[in-house]
Each structure stands twice: as structure tokens, then as C-alpha cells.
Design a protein around this motif. Structure first.
Motif, PDB file in Angstrom:
ATOM      1  N   PRO A  13       0.821  -1.208   0.000  1.00 17.94           N
ATOM      2  CA  PRO A  13       0.000   0.000   0.000  1.00 17.94           C
ATOM      3  C   PRO A  13       0.858   1.263   0.000  1.00 17.94           C
ATOM      4  O   PRO A  13       1.924   1.295   0.600  1.00 17.94           O
ATOM      5  CB  PRO A  13      -0.824  -0.100   1.284  1.00 17.94           C
ATOM      6  CG  PRO A  13      -0.239  -1.188   2.083  1.00 17.94           C
ATOM      7  CD  PRO A  13       0.655  -1.997   1.206  1.00 17.94           C
ATOM      8  N   ARG A  14       0.365   2.269  -0.676  1.00 20.03           N
ATOM      9  CA  ARG A  14       1.091   3.535  -0.755  1.00 20.03           C
ATOM     10  C   ARG A  14       0.374   4.556   0.108  1.00 20.03           C
ATOM     11  O   ARG A  14      -0.560   5.206  -0.331  1.00 20.03           O
ATOM     12  CB  ARG A  14       1.187   4.009  -2.192  1.00 20.03           C
ATOM     13  CG  ARG A  14       2.005   3.078  -3.037  1.00 20.03           C
ATOM     14  CD  ARG A  14       2.167   3.630  -4.436  1.00 20.03           C
ATOM     15  NE  ARG A  14       2.962   2.733  -5.220  1.00 20.03           N
ATOM     16  CZ  ARG A  14       4.209   2.972  -5.591  1.00 20.03           C
ATOM     17  NH1 ARG A  14       4.783   4.092  -5.221  1.00 20.03           N
ATOM     18  NH2 ARG A  14       4.871   2.109  -6.302  1.00 20.03           N
ATOM     19  N   TRP A  15       0.841   4.685   1.332  1.00 20.79           N
ATOM     20  CA  TRP A  15       0.242   5.623   2.258  1.00 20.79           C
ATOM     21  C   TRP A  15       0.837   6.999   2.022  1.00 20.79           C
ATOM     22  O   TRP A  15       2.026   7.140   1.723  1.00 20.79           O
ATOM     23  CB  TRP A  15       0.494   5.176   3.697  1.00 20.79           C
ATOM     24  CG  TRP A  15       0.012   3.802   3.968  1.00 20.79           C
ATOM     25  CD1 TRP A  15       0.775   2.684   4.130  1.00 20.79           C
ATOM     26  CD2 TRP A  15      -1.345   3.369   4.083  1.00 20.79           C
ATOM     27  NE1 TRP A  15      -0.009   1.593   4.353  1.00 20.79           N
ATOM     28  CE2 TRP A  15      -1.327   1.985   4.325  1.00 20.79           C
ATOM     29  CE3 TRP A  15      -2.569   4.011   4.008  1.00 20.79           C
ATOM     30  CZ2 TRP A  15      -2.483   1.234   4.495  1.00 20.79           C
ATOM     31  CZ3 TRP A  15      -3.727   3.268   4.172  1.00 20.79           C
ATOM     32  CH2 TRP A  15      -3.669   1.903   4.419  1.00 20.79           C
ATOM     33  N   PRO A  16       0.050   8.073   2.177  1.00 24.39           N
ATOM     34  CA  PRO A  16       0.567   9.421   1.924  1.00 24.39           C
ATOM     35  C   PRO A  16       1.701   9.821   2.862  1.00 24.39           C
ATOM     36  O   PRO A  16       2.538  10.635   2.508  1.00 24.39           O
ATOM     37  CB  PRO A  16      -0.642  10.333   2.144  1.00 24.39           C
ATOM     38  CG  PRO A  16      -1.826   9.465   2.187  1.00 24.39           C
ATOM     39  CD  PRO A  16      -1.369   8.076   2.477  1.00 24.39           C
ATOM     40  N   TRP A  17       1.765   9.274   4.051  1.00 23.11           N
ATOM     41  CA  TRP A  17       2.773   9.684   5.028  1.00 23.11           C
ATOM     42  C   TRP A  17       4.042   8.838   4.966  1.00 23.11           C
ATOM     43  O   TRP A  17       4.998   9.123   5.661  1.00 23.11           O
ATOM     44  CB  TRP A  17       2.198   9.620   6.441  1.00 23.11           C
ATOM     45  CG  TRP A  17       1.650   8.266   6.773  1.00 23.11           C
ATOM     46  CD1 TRP A  17       2.332   7.171   7.221  1.00 23.11           C
ATOM     47  CD2 TRP A  17       0.287   7.852   6.669  1.00 23.11           C
ATOM     48  NE1 TRP A  17       1.505   6.110   7.392  1.00 23.11           N
ATOM     49  CE2 TRP A  17       0.216   6.504   7.066  1.00 23.11           C
ATOM     50  CE3 TRP A  17      -0.883   8.482   6.274  1.00 23.11           C
ATOM     51  CZ2 TRP A  17      -0.964   5.773   7.070  1.00 23.11           C
ATOM     52  CZ3 TRP A  17      -2.058   7.740   6.291  1.00 23.11           C
ATOM     53  CH2 TRP A  17      -2.087   6.418   6.688  1.00 23.11           C
ATOM     54  N   SER A  18       4.064   7.809   4.142  1.00 26.39           N
ATOM     55  CA  SER A  18       5.262   6.970   4.069  1.00 26.39           C
ATOM     56  C   SER A  18       6.131   7.404   2.889  1.00 26.39           C
ATOM     57  O   SER A  18       5.648   7.870   1.865  1.00 26.39           O
ATOM     58  CB  SER A  18       4.887   5.499   3.946  1.00 26.39           C
ATOM     59  OG  SER A  18       4.133   5.280   2.789  1.00 26.39           O
TER      60      SER A  18
END
Length: 104
Positions: A80-85
Motif C-alpha cells: 500500500p502507498r500511504w501518503p505519510w510513508s
């Protein structure tokens, strides 16, 4: 469990249709990995196939079915591509703000 006959394109599985188990959403998995044993008893080679839409439904415009395309790079999914990572750095990319050694 439900399964769906899904075609494979490219690579050694080109033209074959296999029954693939569907998830709770009714879709097959995004990646399909097939381990192929080595003939000399070494570590197995893993073929990686990525799910792509086969076509769109004419009534709703939604994806009706899926197919798998061969991914010769065989990279593992990024997850998953989280905005905060942070995104993983690409090895061939120059870090931002730093010039190449060839620039001087």
C-alpha cells in the motif's frame, strides 16, 4: 470458495487459462506468483504475473473481467502507498538536490 477462469499472457504461461481463487471483493489477487523448480535442485525460479483489466462492460463501463500479464522484472509489489510513508529510492535515480559526479 469461488474461482474464475483467468487467462495468462506472455512468458511461459502464454495462452493458458487457470482457475484463480477470488478474494472477498470478488477479484483475483493483484499479483500471481508461480514457483518453477530448478532442474538441478537449486532454488526455484518464480514467475510473476500482474493483474490487468481484460475489458470494460458495455453497460456500466466497469471492469468486467481480469487477465494476467507476465512481469519479466519479477519485482515484489510495493504494497500500500500511504501518503505519510516515504517512497523507496530508485537505485538509478540521483537524489534530489545533489548533482551527479559528472556535473563537476
Amino acid at each position: 470458495m469461488k474461482s474464475e477462469d483467468t487467462p495468462f499472457e506472455g512468458g511461459p504461461m502464454d495462452g493458458r487459462v487457470l482457475p484463480v481463487l477470488l478474494g472477498i471483493t470478488g477479484h483475483p489477487p493483484k499479483t500471481y506468483r508461480i514457483p518453477v523448480p530448478a532442474p538441478d535442485g537449486g532454488p526455484p525460479t518464480v514467475l510473476v504475473y500482474r493483474r490487468v483489466p481484460r475489458g470494460k462492460s458495455t453497460l456500466t463501463g466497469l471492469t468486467a473481467r481480469w487477465k494476467y500479464l507476465h512481469d519479466p522484472t519479477g519485482r515484489a509489489g510495493d504494497g500500500p502507498r500511504w501518503p505519510w510513508s516515504k517512497r523507496p529510492a530508485r537505485p538509478d535515480a540521483t537524489p534530489e538536490g545533489k548533482p551527479d559526479d559528472a556535473d563537476g
